[in-house]
Scaffold this motif. Structure first.
Motif, PDB file in Angstrom:
ATOM      1  N   CYS A 198      -1.790  10.531   4.968  1.00 34.45           N
ATOM      2  CA  CYS A 198      -1.562   9.177   5.492  1.00 34.45           C
ATOM      3  C   CYS A 198      -2.241   8.086   4.662  1.00 34.45           C
ATOM      4  O   CYS A 198      -3.413   8.192   4.316  1.00 34.45           O
ATOM      5  N   CYS A 217      -0.265   2.848   6.523  1.00 37.56           N
ATOM      6  CA  CYS A 217       0.625   1.690   6.359  1.00 37.56           C
ATOM      7  C   CYS A 217       1.096   1.166   7.703  1.00 37.56           C
ATOM      8  O   CYS A 217       1.562   0.041   7.812  1.00 37.56           O
ATOM      9  N   CYS A 274       4.923   4.005  10.844  1.00 39.82           N
ATOM     10  CA  CYS A 274       5.290   4.887  11.957  1.00 39.82           C
ATOM     11  C   CYS A 274       5.076   4.188  13.293  1.00 39.82           C
ATOM     12  O   CYS A 274       5.788   4.445  14.263  1.00 39.82           O
ATOM     13  N   CYS A 297       7.880   7.303   7.176  1.00 39.23           N
ATOM     14  CA  CYS A 297       6.569   7.569   6.560  1.00 39.23           C
ATOM     15  C   CYS A 297       6.688   7.644   5.041  1.00 39.23           C
ATOM     16  O   CYS A 297       7.414   8.476   4.507  1.00 39.23           O
TER      17      CYS A 297
HETATM   18  S1  SF4 Z   1       3.927   5.980   8.325  1.00 40.19           S
HETATM   19 FE1  SF4 Z   1       2.182   6.405   9.655  1.00 40.19          FE
HETATM   20  S2  SF4 Z   1       1.569   8.485   9.052  1.00 40.19           S
HETATM   21 FE2  SF4 Z   1       2.869   7.715   7.395  1.00 40.19          FE
HETATM   22  S3  SF4 Z   1       1.447   6.799   5.952  1.00 40.19           S
HETATM   23 FE3  SF4 Z   1       2.100   5.157   7.283  1.00 40.19          FE
HETATM   24  S4  SF4 Z   1       0.545   5.097   8.909  1.00 40.19           S
HETATM   25 FE4  SF4 Z   1       0.320   7.052   7.859  1.00 40.19          FE
END
Ligand code: SF4
Lengths: 201, 470, 247
Positions: free
Chosen positions: B306, B309, B312, B365
């Motif tokens: 992770c 970001c 999700c 993701c």
């Molecule tokens: S989408 Fe969620 S799990 Fe994937 S990198 Fe971004 S914060 Fe992390």
């Protein structure tokens, strides 16, 4: 040895080395990639800069850089300069305290290079004459950038520009300080500079 | 830390009650998802970038000791002090010691989830150290004494009117301000003197580069650049999983990070720290706090890929409608639901169930974590460890038995046929209470498919059937 | 090809017309399908709750009922997803592998196996909002997913496009989950019902008279939300439209 007597470093390393998954051999290092649009044109840079909330400042006929800055910021009292092209009201090297920098209306710097993909400009202690924080305390920022110092995208930047390996502090500023932390409303100048303008020079 | 399971369902239900908050929260995060999609659409290489990012992270995690050593050595050569912390408590003691050695007592800090994870403010403040968050959203959360709601936009669950009330309490501004610009200006003006007088700067970091011993901090406000560079002491806290092998690898991650988060091509500030500034001192604290253990979990180690970001969370239909506070943790949303149980399986046992497992999170993701599949696997792990409510376990046991016996099952089904037709509405609604609270029940029918089939297919001759078909 | 028809419990008990349409449609397409009378469930409710062990006997019964067929067809995407992707409470024998490999959701069976594109008897003069359940969308992959930016495809839409008079509404958030989620609908009823209401409102605002789906469970939930909140929209399983239902 128990966790008590070993250093934290050794404990963590030991824990990591004791793990069986993921297996080392199963995950080879992927080769470096250069993907996507690598157009390094000034036009692409300008479009990206606009998207990031920065703007271009172009010189009018016969106008010098300093004149253009004065035209863009008529109210300005303190013009701090880190470049020989602009005289300003004070030089960055002469800033003695951060409180002084806090009163700067406009700061002029030269960027080492720019990134067309993001409209980003690179500043390090070299361009900032070791005044790392002061550039961010100024209200507005003017950046001189040479059209010959553009890279296409971020892959190009990291692969081609040696500054990432030599600078102690290196910031890619893409537009001015911004936030959307209050009800999603985009606000420029949250903490750092309120505006960022680039002059081709 | 209390061990009581976080009542996600109840907290979410409360969050949903206020129409303006509910509506804004859903639309705001959905807008971020839309902007992310726009970026993806103009980049034909998007999926290749995700694949590359995922493989780089998997490789690094599989070789973590080697890269940590490489980072440490290079950072030391650059003049950075490198510290190691087994857990949050040790991290906090390290910070305390560094401050004590300098006779310092005021920290200006940019947003970092990991210091929240370590509960650093709670540890330092009673010891007379002031800690001021300089990120606007994080500052709002600090003033309200709340955990961040979201990894990228910590105060996204609040409206302008909420912020105005909070600022009025601390900044003496008008509690009725309804212009976000005025509030942001108030924060800027309040923050400047604190920034100028703070004796210690703290930041988190998004990436550690093994090859160069440098680390990268991405912000939009530029507050990390101010916090790190104004004082002569800079302490950066990063989890041991933040590594990338090479400087060139940053190209992949930086291109994905802000696009996935907010739909902007890059954060306004992407800052690379490689050595202390002239006359300054720089410390990096590498924190484990359960990461090495997580790395050893076959089904869950990839959650360490992770890059925080928040994509999700933005896409998650449950998160958007329940608000970050309902997760009761520093990390909320889908990523929170799969990593929180590694910190405390009982307390966060409810989170893997706070999902419809629709899978949208996995698709957005940028490092291709199979989030919804990990949610599914966590449910199994938690059920096997008896970390799910007794009643649910019993119901499932009964259901399992009933559904394995066709005769008993038929009886039960005919029961519902009768029940739906004859029982008074309130009895049924009581029994199926949660379903009926905001929804109608399905309509009763004259006969089940089973009995129809018996009548219309089994009890008819083949010729009859052919006749009908002709 | 011997087809075993799997009609999950909630279709059996609450939406028999969907089961009937599925069977009749397969027959119209020249197939012989059989409904094993001892069938109950695929084990999904237990497995999704983490109680995988409790699904063991149910899965075993499922195998006893269906292993004799060449293919198993079901008008329920989420059940097929469970059988195909998660059905592992029992030992993975050859029989089990055979069943898991040869179980199809109705739309994919018609689209990919029978490769039928025409339904001359079908006419549905209404504007419909197509609801792809998360199981059909992101697990069975019967349509392109908005998060991936892949070229558009939709097996259910391809089939429905052959129906006379049908037109499609374009909701704002076509692949957003409707919030059913099995036991989720009860354990987190407030969020679940809110998602359902948002879903039916989105379709209704886009001008849909009907929501059509290959998953009855989603529609059972959505219908409950629509009725409670007075959103005037109707629900129909894709099997019924393809089988010739007019309303
Ligand atoms: S989408 Fe969620 S799990 Fe994937 S990198 Fe971004 S914060 Fe992390």
């Amino acid at each position: 040895m128990s966790d008590e007597t070993m250093s934290a470093r050794d404990v963590i390393m030991q824990r990591l080395k004791a793990k069986k998954s993921p297996q080392e051999g199963a995950y080879p290092l992927p080769p470096v990639v250069t993907l996507g649009d690598q157009d390094a044109s000034p036009e692409r840079f300008e479009a990206s800069l606009a998207l990031m909330g920065g703007r271009m400042l172009s010189l009018q006929d016969g106008e010098g850089i300093e004149q253009a800055i004065r035209r863009a910021f008529p109210e300005m009292r303190n013009l701090c300069t880190a470049v020989p092209e602009v005289e300003g009201t004070l030089r960055i090297e002469d800033l003695e305290t951060h409180e002084q920098a806090d009163k700067v209306d406009v700061m002029v710097v030269r960027a080492a290079f720019g990134v067309a993909e993001t409209g980003g400009i690179f500043l390090s202690e070299v361009e900032l004459k070791d005044h790392l924080a002061d550039v961010h305390l100024a209200q507005h920022l003017i950046v001189l950038l040479s059209k010959n110092e553009l890279v296409g995208n971020m892959h190009n930047a990291y692969q081609e520009r040696s500054e990432f390996r030599t600078a102690g502090y290196g910031v890619l500023m893409s537009g001015p300080s911004a936030t959307a932390d209050i009800q999603g409303v985009l606000i420029r100048g949250a903490q750092g500079v309120r505006s960022l303008s680039v002059i081709w020079a | 830390m209390s061990n009581r399971p976080v009542p996600h369902a109840r907290l979410a239900a409360e969050f949903l009650k206020d129409e303006p908050h509910r509506h804004f929260h859903d639309e705001r995060l959905w807008d971020m998802r839309q902007k992310r999609d726009e970026q993806m659409h103009i980049m034909p290489e998007w999926q290749e970038l995700r694949e590359q990012a995922s493989r780089l992270k998997e490789h690094t995690l599989a070789h973590l000791p080697q890269y940590l050593e490489q980072f440490e050595e290079n950072a030391r050569c650059n003049g950075i002090h490198v510290h190691w912390a087994r857990d949050g408590a040790e991290h906090n003691r390290i910070v305390e010691k560094i401050l004590k050695d300098h006779g310092h007592s005021s920290i200006i800090k940019s947003k970092s989830m990991i210091t929240d994870e370590c509960e650093m403010r709670e540890y330092l403040e009673p010891k007379g150290v002031s800690v001021t968050e300089t990120d606007l959203g994080e500052r709002i959360q600090q003033l309200d004494n709340e955990l961040p709601s979201h990894v990228v936009v910590p105060a996204v669950q609040k409206l302008t009117t909420d912020v105005a009330k909070t600022f009025a309490r601390y900044y003496n501004t008008d509690p009725n301000i309804d212009d976000p610009h005025a509030l942001a200006e108030a924060q800027r003006n309040a923050a400047r003197p604190v920034l100028l007088s703070g004796d210690t700067g703290m930041t988190g970091g998004n990436f550690l580069v093994a090859e160069t011993g440098s680390f990268v901090v991405c912000t939009n406000e530029g507050n990390a650049d101010l916090s790190a560079n104004l004082p002569n002491l800079h302490i950066a806290t990063l989890g041991i999983e933040r590594l990338v092998p090479r400087m060139a690898d940053l190209g992949v991650f930086i291109r994905l990070l802000s696009r996935s988060a907010l739909g902007s091509p890059i954060t306004q500030y992407t800052t690379h720290f490689r050595r202390p500034k002239k006359g300054g001192e720089m410390h990096v604290i590498l924190v484990d706090n359960g990461r090495s253990e997580r790395l050893g979990m076959d089904d869950f180690w990839t959650s360490l890929k992770c890059i925080r970001c928040g994509a999700c969370m933005n896409t998650c239909p449950v998160y958007r409608r329940s608000g970050g506070q309902s997760y009761g943790s520093v990390y909320s949303g889908p990523i929170g639901a799969i990593i929180d149980p590694t910190f405390n399986a009982r307390k966060f046992s409810t989170l893997p169930f706070a999902s419809t497992m629709n899978g949208s999170c996995t698709n957005v993701c940028p490092v291709k974590i199979d989030i919804h599949e990990q949610l599914y696997k966590w449910r199994r792990v938690l059920a096997e460890r008896h970390e799910i409510p007794f009643v649910k376990r019993e119901i499932m046991k009964m259901a399992g038995r009933l559904l394995a016996q066709p005769t008993m099952y038929r009886l039960a089904i005919s029961g519902t046929e009768v029940a739906l037709k004859t029982m008074p509405r309130f009895v049924l609604y009581n029994y199926l209470n949660p379903w009926g609270k905001h929804r109608e029940l399905p309509h009763p029918v004259k006969e089940t498919f089973h009995s129809w089939y018996k009548k219309n297919r089994l009890n008819r001759t083949k010729t009859q059937r052919e006749e009908t078909q002709a | 090809m011997k087809i075993g028809l799997f009609i999950p419990c909630y279709i059996d008990a609450f939406y028999p017309q969907t089961g009937i349409a599925t069977l009749e449609l397969l027959e119209k397409l020249g197939q012989e399908a059989e409904y094993p009378m001892d069938q109950t469930c695929c084990g999904q409710p237990m497995a999704n709750s983490g109680c995988n062990r409790d699904a063991k006997e149910t899965e075993a019964l499922f195998i006893r009922n269906f292993s004799k067929y060449d293919v198993i067809v079901s008008p329920s995407g989420s059940c097929v997803h469970h059988i195909r992707d998660n059905f592992d409470a029992i030992e993975q024998t050859d029989e089990v592998r055979h069943v898991r490999k040869n179980t199809y959701e109705l739309v994919e069976f018609i689209h990919d196996v029978l490769k039928v594109r025409e339904f001359p008897w079908a006419e549905f003069p209404h504007k419909v909002g197509l609801h792809n359940s998360c199981a059909t969308l992101r697990s069975l992959r019967t349509a392109s997913m908005s998060e991936l930016g892949e070229p558009f495809f939709s097996k259910p839409k391809t089939l429905l496009s052959a129906v006379k008079g049908i037109s499609f509404a374009a909701p704002r958030r076509p692949d957003e989950c409707c919030g059913f989620g099995g036991t989720y609908s009860v354990t987190e009823e407030a969020v679940s019902a809110r998602m359902g209401l948002d879903k039916v409102t989105d379709h209704h605002d886009a001008g849909a008279e009907y929501i059509v789906s290959a998953d009855t469970s989603c529609m059972m939930h959505q219908q409950g939300c629509a009725e409670r909140n007075g959103v005037p929209i109707r629900f129909i399983h894709i099997a019924e439209i393809l089988n010739g239902a007019r309303a």
